[in-house]
Design an enzyme around this catalytic site. Structure first.
Site, PDB file in Angstrom:
ATOM      1  CG  ASP A 297       4.692 -31.209  25.613  1.00 51.48           C
ATOM      2  OD1 ASP A 297       5.251 -30.632  26.559  1.00 51.48           O
ATOM      3  OD2 ASP A 297       3.697 -30.752  25.036  1.00 51.48           O
ATOM      4  CD  GLU A 349       5.803 -30.666  30.035  1.00 49.96           C
ATOM      5  OE1 GLU A 349       5.678 -30.202  31.194  1.00 49.96           O
ATOM      6  OE2 GLU A 349       4.870 -31.193  29.404  1.00 49.96           O
ATOM      7  CG  ASP A 403       4.059 -23.652  25.232  1.00 50.80           C
ATOM      8  OD1 ASP A 403       3.780 -23.303  24.073  1.00 50.80           O
ATOM      9  OD2 ASP A 403       3.930 -24.821  25.638  1.00 50.80           O
TER      10      ASP A 403
END
Length: 514
Positions: A297, A349, A403
């Site tokens: 991430d 990401e 998300d």
């Protein structure tokens, strides 16, 4: 490595069905693998597997190395004799379609403690030897983690930088004294990790034998209240009392006029570089013991990151600073491959506003980036997430991630102009928006497609996993037993085969002597 033209499903194990209030590593995990095989999938993506802290977020874990004990299947403990079957006979009336974390933590922790006591008193033979071998093998992180968690309980959950100064500064005599006083608690936390890793390893072996690779996930930054920060203060910007001097976040943009102040500790990359990024290498190795591929991430933070003074309430006042860039990944290649060359089992990401430098870093590292189709229709036909604009195949395409809203929830809340654009682009009337978006993703040139179970079940916003920037109600969604039935596997498998994403059949072994 991710196979070319593959597809898979995103589902965190907490979302599995089952009677004990939260998904676990019991039979339903194996049923999910069987479903993936029947649906001709190659990948199962999960969220970070570590023990969760405040807000129950998997992205705010007490450790970068440990597993979440709430995922331990209690029936397997009973089969081994650490629990009595009668101790599982009075299960609270947990809600079936969401996790009530407070109630689950209370219920499962009591039983796990009982199991640890029974194992400590009567565990012997091969299991005891396996436990001791596990503790020795994982000692480089397990000793600090178990002590950290025992100390947190002894301090009623208070953050570590509010403990006694001798503990904050890890004075050896103080640590030795507390190790003796908390010996039973330390044993419990080691036992829970032993059981988690055993059960997870069984699930992973089952998946791998059936051609399913597991994609894991880690945030680039660790939680401030974590064993990572407490045990390694020298690699973070903090003072002698464990107080952060600067914190992580991102600057203001179109979506957030004050930016995002995440509050995570920032790395002293010069200190990490001085010993060859040993801490990062060990972190990646630990996670790759649990998964086959790793999504990182906030990949852009390796190129440059936003530093915010810790006393600033927002992310407005900050500055960009250079990250380790290529140096870290060269060290990772050397450690994982024995050479500065070769592939890395990583997904970057790289969502949001990404600079040319970040794009170039990802290309040099040689790892796929991400495209999210929910974001592709907010502007015009030039948006880089629209499949006709993909510059290559080195991407993992999602309809939406953990998300995002579900696809049905997203589509139903679009402004009329954007909704019309979606329908024109898909060439559909919107009666089955999930199928249309999946068709678009699977036919793209991207090497990998990942869809959520919520979208496979064609659920609305009530099934959303997380709404960033909010507290309460996140990470709780679960699906009901039997929801992933053969009909879903059939149409998903057909879609997968149509666009060349199904696993190639393994050649039959030869029976002659040729």
């Amino acid at each position: 490595m991710i196979p070319l033209r593959a597809s898979g499903v995103l589902l965190h194990p907490t979302s599995l069905p089952g009677p004990y209030g939260i998904g676990d590593l019991g039979q339903e995990a194996y049923y999910l693998v069987d479903f993936l095989v029947a649906a001709k999938q190659s990948l199962w993506q999960v969220l970070p597997l570590g023990p969760t802290g405040f807000g129950d977020s998997p992205y705010a874990s007490f450790s970068s190395h440990a597993g979440n004990p709430l995922l331990i299947n209690l029936e397997m403990l009973a089969q081994e004799g650490d629990l009595l079957w009668t101790e599982l006979s009075n299960v609270p009336a947990f809600p079936a379609e969401r996790v009530d974390f407070g109630a689950v933590i209370d219920y499962k922790t009591k039983l796990l403690r009982q199991a640890a006591r029974r194992f400590r008193e009567s565990g012997a033979g091969e299991r005891r030897q396996a436990f001791e071998a596990f503790c020795a093998e994982k000692a480089h992180w397990l000793d600090d983690f178990a002590l950290f968690m025992a100390l947190k309980d002894a301090h009623r959950g208070a953050p570590w930088n509010t403990w006694e100064i001798e503990l904050i500064q890890r004075k050896p005599k103080a640590l030795d004294r507390w190790r003796q006083e908390l010996a039973d608690e330390i044993f419990f936390f080691k036992y829970a990790q032993f059981q988690f890793f055993r059960q997870w390893a069984q699930v992973k072996r089952y998946a791998n034998k059936r051609g399913i690779q597991i994609i894991g996930d880690i945030p680039i930054f660790v939680a401030p209240d974590s064993a990572d920060a407490w045990a390694n203060p020298e690699i973070f910007y903090m003072d002698d009392h464990g107080r952060l001097t600067v914190v992580a976040g991102v600057p203001p943009d179109y979506f957030s006029p004050t930016g995002q102040r995440w509050g995570n500790p920032l790395y002293r990359w010069d200190v990490l570089a001085a010993d060859g990024y040993a801490w990062w290498i060990q972190r990646i190795r630990s996670v790759l013991e649990m998964v086959d591929i790793l999504r990182i991430d906030h990949f852009r933070g390796f190129q440059d990151y936003w530093e915010i003074p810790a006393d600033e309430p927002t992310a407005v006042k900050g500055r960009w600073l250079p990250g380790p860039a290529d140096d870290l990944f060269k060290a990772l290649r050397q450690a994982l491959n024995g050479s500065p060359e070769g592939p890395l089992p990583i997904i970057a990401e790289d969502l949001g506003i990404i600079s040319d430098k970040v794009r170039a870093l990802r290309k040099r590292v040689g790892v796929p980036g991400m495209k999210v189709l929910h974001f592709a229709f907010s502007e015009d036909a030039d948006h880089e997430y629209l499949p006709h604009n993909y510059e290559g195949s080195d991407y993992v395409v999602y309809l939406g991630t953990h998300d995002n809203d579900t696809t049905i929830g997203w589509f139903n809340t679009l402004p009329p102009r954007e909704r019309e654009f979606v329908l024109r682009y898909l060439g559909r009337d919107g009666s089955d928006i999930v199928w249309g978006m999946m068709h678009l993703a699977f036919m793209s040139i991207a090497q990998t497609v990942i869809v959520t179970v919520q979208d496979l079940l064609k659920l609305g916003s009530q099934a959303r996993m997380n709404t960033p920037g909010t507290l309460g109600g996140n990470w709780t969604w679960r699906y009901w037993p039997g929801a992933l039935y053969d009909g879903i596997a059939g149409w998903l498998g057909q879609l997968t085969e149509t666009f060349g994403r199904a696993p190639k059949p393994r050649p039959e072994p030869r029976t002659d002597n040729g």
